[in-house]
Enzyme design. Structure first.
Site, mmCIF file in Angstrom:
data_model
loop_
_atom_site.group_PDB
_atom_site.id
_atom_site.type_symbol
_atom_site.label_atom_id
_atom_site.label_comp_id
_atom_site.label_asym_id
_atom_site.label_seq_id
_atom_site.Cartn_x
_atom_site.Cartn_y
_atom_site.Cartn_z
ATOM 1 N N GLU A 54 -100.984 27.763 84.226
ATOM 2 C CA GLU A 54 -100.710 26.840 85.332
ATOM 3 C C GLU A 54 -99.773 25.724 84.875
ATOM 4 O OE1 GLU A 54 -101.483 27.185 88.439
ATOM 5 O OE2 GLU A 54 -102.693 28.993 88.135
ATOM 6 N N GLU B 138 -98.845 26.402 69.464
ATOM 7 C CA GLU B 138 -97.604 25.897 70.049
ATOM 8 C C GLU B 138 -97.228 24.575 69.383
ATOM 9 O OE1 GLU B 138 -96.083 24.358 74.439
ATOM 10 O OE2 GLU B 138 -97.647 25.877 74.319
ATOM 11 N N ARG B 139 -96.001 24.142 69.559
ATOM 12 C CA ARG B 139 -95.539 22.855 69.046
ATOM 13 C C ARG B 139 -96.459 21.762 69.582
ATOM 14 N NH1 ARG B 139 -90.266 21.040 67.465
ATOM 15 N NH2 ARG B 139 -89.916 18.820 67.843
ATOM 16 N N ARG C 20 -88.376 18.257 72.421
ATOM 17 C CA ARG C 20 -88.879 19.581 72.741
ATOM 18 C C ARG C 20 -88.554 20.612 71.682
ATOM 19 N NH1 ARG C 20 -87.580 23.708 77.471
ATOM 20 N NH2 ARG C 20 -89.604 24.691 77.611
ATOM 21 N N ARG C 21 -87.385 20.515 71.041
ATOM 22 C CA ARG C 21 -86.962 21.565 70.121
ATOM 23 C C ARG C 21 -86.533 21.056 68.748
ATOM 24 N NH1 ARG C 21 -89.542 25.145 72.702
ATOM 25 N NH2 ARG C 21 -88.602 26.048 74.557
ATOM 26 N N ASN D 296 -97.325 26.095 82.758
ATOM 27 C CA ASN D 296 -95.991 26.684 82.831
ATOM 28 C C ASN D 296 -95.450 26.609 84.252
ATOM 29 O OD1 ASN D 296 -96.994 29.287 80.554
ATOM 30 N ND2 ASN D 296 -95.877 27.436 80.055
ATOM 31 N N HIS E 267 -97.443 34.375 74.941
ATOM 32 C CA HIS E 267 -98.598 34.444 75.830
ATOM 33 C C HIS E 267 -98.167 34.460 77.291
ATOM 34 C CE1 HIS E 267 -98.311 30.300 77.286
ATOM 35 N NE2 HIS E 267 -98.114 29.903 76.043
ATOM 36 N N GLY E 268 -99.042 34.969 78.158
ATOM 37 C CA GLY E 268 -98.755 35.008 79.583
ATOM 38 C C GLY E 268 -98.672 33.620 80.190
ATOM 39 N N TYR F 51 -97.042 18.386 71.033
ATOM 40 C CA TYR F 51 -96.179 17.460 71.773
ATOM 41 C C TYR F 51 -96.705 16.034 71.813
ATOM 42 C CZ TYR F 51 -93.204 21.246 73.381
ATOM 43 O OH TYR F 51 -92.315 22.301 73.429
#
Length: 253
Positions: free
Chosen positions: A103, A177-178, A204-205, A105, A99-100, A180
């Site tokens: 804010e 998304e993951r 995070r991963r 990000n 996705h684009g 969090y």
């Protein structure tokens, strides 16, 4: 080997449960002829390495490379059942577009399942991706998106440039998304500084390390979002959370 299942992207844990993705790929393999998985069309900071920052130039090059690869044109292959020898067929691809930019990000915040919209730059990125795909003649049969508005909006903007808004969009929360947890909306820089690089990367991963759980009274808890309460029917209920919510409401929840 082009006859195998599509290779999962490096950060498949961010996109969805990899086991579920493999299952989806297996179910759809019969409809494909030598699929290839293109994962270069990533936007924003989330798919970059944790020490890197967002770079519009690098993303533009990645999208261009993806479009050129996807639009390789007609290729010769062995004739299939009922086909004439020497016939051609368009290469089949799975095109994964991040996705684009949002804010969150831009601010370097953990986004997760928080439903933040696209920033103006993110909308422009999605439209540019669509224009590049259209320039190289890429066409799609179906689109998959998460339940998050930034994913759906990106799909719409890309399809608009392809004059293909009529295409079916299949939405699944498993493409979110993951999650969090308690880290949602917090600064990544702050978490890295407070807990160290190793713990930051695990949260995070990591496949085996879950982020800190979010309180069931938080607005970021999925059980407080009607879309998940009403439409998610393929996960188990938590007995502990059911008891807590029932005690609070004075009735079985």
């Amino acid at each position: 080997d082009r006859g195998t299942l599509p290779v999962l992207p490096k950060y498949a844990d961010f996109l969805a449960d990899p086991v579920y993705l493999n299952k989806m790929a297996l179910q759809q393999t019969v409809y494909r002829d030598g699929p290839e998985c293109i994962t270069a069309g990533a936007f924003g900071t989330e798919l970059c390495d944790v020490v890197d920052e967002y770079s519009p130039e690098s993303n533009e090059a990645a999208v261009l490379e993806m479009a050129q690869s996807a639009a390789g044109g007609l290729r010769r292959r062995n004739a299939g059942p009922g086909e004439k020898p020497g016939s051609t067929k368009q290469a089949q691809i799975v095109c994964i577009i991040r996705h684009g930019k949002t804010e969150h990000n831009k601010l370097g915040l953990f986004t997760g399942w928080e439903d933040v919209p696209l920033a103006a730059e993110g909308a422009a990125e999605a439209m540019e991706a669509g224009r590049l795909l259209a320039m190289y003649g890429v066409e799609f049969d179906v689109v998959y998106a998460s339940w998050l508005s930034r994913s759906i909006s990106t799909a719409w903007l890309v399809l608009e440039q392809l004059d293909a808004l009529w295409l079916p969009i299949v939405k699944s929360w498993r493409l979110n998304e993951r999650m969090y947890g308690a880290l949602t909306s917090l600064s990544k820089r702050m978490i890295r500084t407070k807990y160290g690089e190793e713990q930051f990367k695990l949260w995070r991963r990591g496949y085996a390390t879950r982020p800190p759980p979010v309180s069931s009274f938080s607005p970021n808890y999925p059980g407080n979002d009607d879309r998940y309460v009403t439409y998610v029917t393929d996960v188990r209920n938590s007995v502990r959370e059911t008891m807590i919510r029932s005690i609070e409401a004075g009735r079985l929840e």
